[in-house]
Design an enzyme around this catalytic site. Structure first.
Site, mmCIF file in Angstrom:
data_model
loop_
_atom_site.group_PDB
_atom_site.id
_atom_site.type_symbol
_atom_site.label_atom_id
_atom_site.label_comp_id
_atom_site.label_asym_id
_atom_site.label_seq_id
_atom_site.Cartn_x
_atom_site.Cartn_y
_atom_site.Cartn_z
ATOM 1 N N LYS A 1 0.807 -1.218 0.000
ATOM 2 C CA LYS A 1 0.000 0.000 0.000
ATOM 3 C C LYS A 1 0.845 1.275 0.000
ATOM 4 O O LYS A 1 0.395 2.333 -0.435
ATOM 5 C CB LYS A 1 -0.918 0.008 1.228
ATOM 6 C CG LYS A 1 -2.016 -1.052 1.187
ATOM 7 C CD LYS A 1 -3.165 -0.606 0.306
ATOM 8 C CE LYS A 1 -4.358 -1.551 0.422
ATOM 9 N NZ LYS A 1 -5.452 -1.129 -0.494
ATOM 10 N N SER B 1 1.518 -9.822 -0.676
ATOM 11 C CA SER B 1 1.220 -8.389 -0.659
ATOM 12 C C SER B 1 1.481 -7.690 0.666
ATOM 13 O O SER B 1 1.629 -6.470 0.683
ATOM 14 C CB SER B 1 -0.228 -8.167 -1.113
ATOM 15 O OG SER B 1 -1.107 -8.890 -0.298
#
Lengths: 316, 316
Positions: free
Chosen positions: A51, A301
């Protein structure tokens, strides 16, 4: 500008700020599958997840006036921490809107990175309304968690870096929540090597994107009961849905058991801490949703997992 | 041959067989301490610990006749798995002597790498006696867990690689059990850069090496109640003790709490799975046993931790 150019521009923009995360392999997994699997370790990214890439790419492009007025976002997860950290690095005031019932630990983690947290009662209003109100009153700029082209382009740099390093991939497996990471990685992978198949992976119990992909109509799911908290988003967005339809080759779902098995494999065999959402790509292989062949890329991720979740998985 | 030459020869010998493990850093830790800390990640080594280095260096130097007769060792931990794996790679039959009451999981892990496990009753005999008996009867060669110069030289390659990569260190912190890793790393570090101070770290409740170091007389400790199972060895050895006295600059101890805090920091902040023994160097910093200054190297010696231990630490 062509979309892949936006990813390349994002890569330049985040250089020296985001980590170029390592690519790791597992001899055990390669022996088990007969494939060569390359893990892009975004769990080692700053604040522990991909992110940071999108938040930095988006926030660094704000005008001086926008930077002065500050930014706002809604998230109780990794995006909130990414916006808070980027705000600190770039000297931008950040406000994060979180439901009053969000875990105290998430609130504190976001505040620790320097954001102000504004609570709201989810029974009385929506986070979007709260954000709009604050935008109108204070001139804050909204940095959405996935549905913005600068966020998408930033997330795509994860796949760009992976292909810079490993050169050729037959397939790339990417977790799918709101589709920011998936669509960005698909744009990047196709731009780097058009023959690379890109497959989005989501939990079976949160299969809105899979349904949307197969029907061409946007499906939504409400509070899906998955351990992969990063994929509890209700649906793809206005920006990400068309990109997923255009650039992604397939969508596959995985069971909760496969997700937990993947987290355990990463912990015990590869010595990596990966959060459930981050382990979806490996879950697809371990749970036989995807049959790996040739050179396989997997985006791990993120790695932000709390003790309660980790203990539940260790006991599973 | 000069000892450092043995480390350099070992580095050539293990090339292409052992992993050149990555060196990682933590911005958070650097900010907390004002130092620059470099972690040598032996948790990513083959079979999950530095022990592969020494076992490969020792076993690859056996004569063809010795290889044909097979090797034997005693260990219920990482050394057993290292010997078993190296045996498989080099086509050498391996026998591991373990007490009958060793955890089934350790026995199975060792067998999974291809070794035969021979049990014994620790109330009736010692592992050394069992080994000697099997050596005599079958001509097996003993590959001891630490007290052999070829093991020491192999383990030293961890520090050699670290200094190859980071170039200059003011201090190097190394876990100490039987002293194989510590003495090897000290030889390597002094050979690379004589100004690098080398400090051995052991648990406060298993401080035999610290006492031996400070008195010059070999101290022993029996079954110390430490979570760091890799350091439960009774004492330094005939080979390692003189090397520790000659090459090591200091010994420090850490509390069990500091060890658990270090494992948690590595899990939550750095997303690394490191076993308690492997986290001793960081424990010395977090528990203020060592005040870090300048460029600090830490050997994270291994990552083999079971679910029960991990849960205990998560709850601590």
């Amino acid at each position: 500008m062509e979309l892949f150019e936006l990813v390349k521009a994002a890569q330049k923009r985040i250089e020296g700020h985001a980590h170029v995360t390592p690519v790791m392999t597992s001899r055990t997994l390669n022996d088990m599958t007969g494939a060569q699997v390359f893990f892009k370790c975004e769990n080692f990214q700053r604040m522990g997840a991909f992110k940071f890439r999108g938040a930095f790419n988006a926030m660094s492009q704000l005008t001086e006036e926008q930077k002065k007025r500050g930014v706002i976002t809604y998230s109780s997860g990794n995006h909130a921490q990414a916006v808070a950290l980027v705000g600190r690095l770039l000297g931008i005031r950040t406000v994060v809107v979180m439901p009053d019932n969000a875990p105290v630990i998430k609130r504190e983690a976001t505040e620790a990175y320097g954001a102000s947290v504004v609570g709201y009662n989810p029974d009385e209003t929506t986070r979007e309304d709260i954000c709009r109100d604050l935008e109108n009153r204070h001139g804050h700029t909204l940095v959405p968690p996935y549905d913005h082209i600068n966020i998408v382009a930033g997330q795509g740099t994860a796949a760009k870096e992976l292909l810079d390093e490993v050169e050729k991939l037959d397939v790339l497996l990417v977790p799918c929540g709101g589709g920011g990471l998936l669509s960005g990685c698909a744009v990047a992978a196709k731009g780097m090597q058009s023959t690379c198949r890109v497959i989005g992976i989501e939990p079976e119990v949160a299969d809105d994107a899979t349904k949307s992909f197969h029907t061409g109509k946007l499906h939504t799911v409400k509070n899906p009961p998955t351990i992969a908290d990063g994929t509890r988003t209700p649906s793809l967005g206005n920006v990400t849905f068309p990109l997923v339809l255009e650039y992604v080759d397939g969508m596959k779902t995985v069971t909760e058991k496969a997700i937990m098995d993947a987290v355990k494999f990463l912990l015990y065999r590869m010595k990596l801490v990966v959060e459930p959402s981050g382990a979806l790509g490996l879950a697809a292989i371990l749970g036989s949703s995807v049959k790996p062949k040739g050179r396989v890329g997997i985006v791990l991720s993120g790695g932000n997992i709390d003790a309660a979740t980790m203990k539940m998985i260790l006991d599973s």
